[in-house]
Design a protein around this motif. Structure first.
Motif, PDB file in Angstrom:
ATOM      1  N   SER A  34       7.505   5.137  -6.344  1.00  0.00           N
ATOM      2  CA  SER A  34       7.205   5.788  -5.065  1.00  0.00           C
ATOM      3  C   SER A  34       6.422   6.770  -4.944  1.00  0.00           C
ATOM      4  O   SER A  34       5.922   7.008  -3.380  1.00  0.00           O
ATOM      5  CB  SER A  34       8.041   6.951  -4.301  1.00  0.00           C
ATOM      6  N   HIS A  38       3.149   4.869  -2.187  1.00  0.00           N
ATOM      7  CA  HIS A  38       3.256   6.003  -0.874  1.00  0.00           C
ATOM      8  C   HIS A  38       1.393   5.887  -0.786  1.00  0.00           C
ATOM      9  O   HIS A  38       0.603   6.267   0.193  1.00  0.00           O
ATOM     10  CB  HIS A  38       3.644   7.398  -0.999  1.00  0.00           C
ATOM     11  N   ASN A  56      12.080   6.644 -10.220  1.00  0.00           N
ATOM     12  CA  ASN A  56      12.320   6.114  -8.830  1.00  0.00           C
ATOM     13  C   ASN A  56      12.655   4.890  -7.630  1.00  0.00           C
ATOM     14  O   ASN A  56      13.194   4.591  -6.850  1.00  0.00           O
ATOM     15  CB  ASN A  56      10.811   7.297  -8.181  1.00  0.00           C
ATOM     16  N   MET A  57      11.408   4.037  -8.312  1.00  0.00           N
ATOM     17  CA  MET A  57      11.118   2.879  -7.533  1.00  0.00           C
ATOM     18  C   MET A  57      10.127   1.983  -8.767  1.00  0.00           C
ATOM     19  O   MET A  57       9.567   1.889  -8.890  1.00  0.00           O
ATOM     20  CB  MET A  57      10.342   3.099  -6.200  1.00  0.00           C
TER      21      MET A  57
END
Length: 205
Positions: A34, A38, A56-57
């Motif tokens: 994540s 970003h 998370n991702m």
């Protein structure tokens, strides 16, 4: 050249970073998927080294989200993963430009792959780049700021007959000249001698 390494294994990330630093690249390492996504929006990177198994991702989700945005259309993404080779086709379909196996990647092969991908990647238009990156490119090459697309020929008309929204064709001035009236004068006497046009047409005399 800036490279983003998305890798949660600190030992592997260190190996990648040292090899790329030695080759003259600027490297950022992010372990969280994540956070990496970003960072792509806030910093300009020329290439991404991506792992698939991330917190998370995961890498597949990052790939799909990156390729869903036009500004990342030209970004080279090298996926270095330990997944089975049978899954590599899925990774390529998700948007990776190259897939490499962790067990087969040496520092030298990594640097060579990075150089090849950077050399083959097309340059995106300035309007698709993040503003700080575009400004940096303009500072290096001021001609990019003033470069304008070539103007079309003056006599080129782009009016399409099937487009009702297209502008009408230009009107030409007549300079006061009027089109002369055209009258059809029938020579009745001549026609009577020949039997008349309609008579000849229908076979009547």
């Amino acid at each position: 050249m800036k490279i983003l390494v998305v890798e949660d294994d600190p030992i592997v990330a260190t190996i990648y970073t040292r090899a790329l630093d030695k080759a003259g690249y600027q490297v950022d390492v992010i372990a969280d998927g994540s956070d990496a996504f970003h960072a792509l929006h806030t910093k300009g990177y020329d290439l991404v080294l991506l792992d698939i198994m991330l917190p998370n991702m995961d890498g597949m989700a990052i790939l799909r989200r990156i390729r869903a945005q036009k500004k990342f259309e030209f970004l080279p993404i090298i996926v270095i993963t330990g997944v089975q080779k049978a899954l590599q086709a899925q990774i390529l379909n998700a948007g990776a430009t190259l897939v490499m196996s962790k067990g087969e990647v040496s520092p030298q092969k990594l640097v060579e792959a990075v150089k090849e991908q950077l050399a083959a990647a097309p340059q995106p238009p300035l309007e698709l780049l993040p503003e700080p990156v575009a400004e940096e490119l303009v500072q290096k090459r001021p001609d990019l700021r003033t470069q304008a697309p070539p103007a079309p020929p003056a006599n080129l008309q782009l009016r399409l007959a099937d487009n009702p929204d297209s502008p009408p064709p230009p009107k030409f001035k007549s300079d006061g000249l009027k089109t002369p009236d055209v009258k059809i004068v029938e020579d009745r006497e001549q026609e009577s001698k020949k039997g008349g046009f309609f008579s000849r047409l229908f076979g009547k005399k």
